[in-house]
Enzyme design. Sequence first.
Site, PDB file in Angstrom:
ATOM      1  N   HIS A  56       0.844  -1.186   0.000  1.00  0.00           N
ATOM      2  CA  HIS A  56       0.000   0.000   0.000  1.00  0.00           C
ATOM      3  C   HIS A  56       0.887   1.247   0.000  1.00  0.00           C
ATOM      4  O   HIS A  56       1.716   1.433   0.885  1.00  0.00           O
ATOM      5  CB  HIS A  56      -0.887  -0.031   1.246  1.00  0.00           C
ATOM      6  N   HIS A  81      -0.129  10.660  -2.372  1.00  0.00           N
ATOM      7  CA  HIS A  81      -1.415  10.192  -1.862  1.00  0.00           C
ATOM      8  C   HIS A  81      -2.372  11.324  -1.524  1.00  0.00           C
ATOM      9  O   HIS A  81      -3.512  11.353  -1.988  1.00  0.00           O
ATOM     10  CB  HIS A  81      -1.213   9.307  -0.626  1.00  0.00           C
TER      11      HIS A  81
END
Length: 321
Positions: free
Chosen positions: A61, A104
């Site tokens: 991730h 992100h």
Amino acid sequence: MTLEFRVLLVLAPILLPLRSGISQDAAPATTPLHRIAPQSPAELRELFRYTGTPLPIVSAHRGGAGPGYPENCIATFEHTLTQTFSILEIDPRMTKDGHVVLHHDATLERTTTGSGRLADKTLAELKQLRLKDSEGNVTEFQIPTLDEVLRWAKGKTVLVLDQKDVPLETRVGKISEHGAEAYAMMIVGNFKDVAACHRINGDIMMEVMIPSRAKVEAFDGIGVPWQNVIAFLGHVPPTDESLYEAVHKKGASTMIGTSRNLDRQFHWRVRDEADSLRRDYQAILGRGADVIETDLPRDVGRLLYGPPLTSPQGRRGLRIE
């Protein structure tokens, strides 16, 4: 296949003496990488086709940030691959001047030396910034462009592109431009977009949220082959355990996320409860998950699959070199 047999088949031989201070130091340049290197879109589809045999891969991730290693950073990706076989979930975003970079958050403060909205910055402005690691320390690393990462990844691993603010057509276009269909996938949030992606480029694999039996049945109606997807079942194991079998019968593999649960327990349990922690991760695989998506790919990969780890027999495209 029973739960007990699946767990035994995948993981029983592995007992790794864990401790809380697993090294995050950069590896020497000569350190072999755990390479995932399918040579064609067909080989990528074959890699994730469900066969009932172990698939010793985790999904990192944001690439697997850690001390000294920022998320969505090429150096971090490389470091992850020195420890384990891992595909890399990454986060593309659009700059003010139309470039695609990896980051992100919509804002810059948490992970860079900058401030404000990323979408308000040009690529040149973003390249002046430096990335922060998982503990907030400033590193020497810059925000990479998606082009840079696609060039880097070939022959090393498989990228999984999230959406963020980048249009589906732009992500498809980047994969097509680089001829990266063998090593770049897309996270697609709804079935309408799944069908659109397949219509634009039928060679692109997708990670698709399929959290229920009803969604399995609905997917059958959109005209996209199951061989083109890996099914993300959720961030916690589904209460309906027959969901795994339903997806497997279609020939697709399944993924479960642990970033919101087990990963948060990892570092305080690993010293005194390493065996029970391992069993908890193993139980996810035992229920029917084929891949775990984790914030801690190096730790979880080593916990489940080694070391020492050798190139898996019968898994084309996986090698250590």
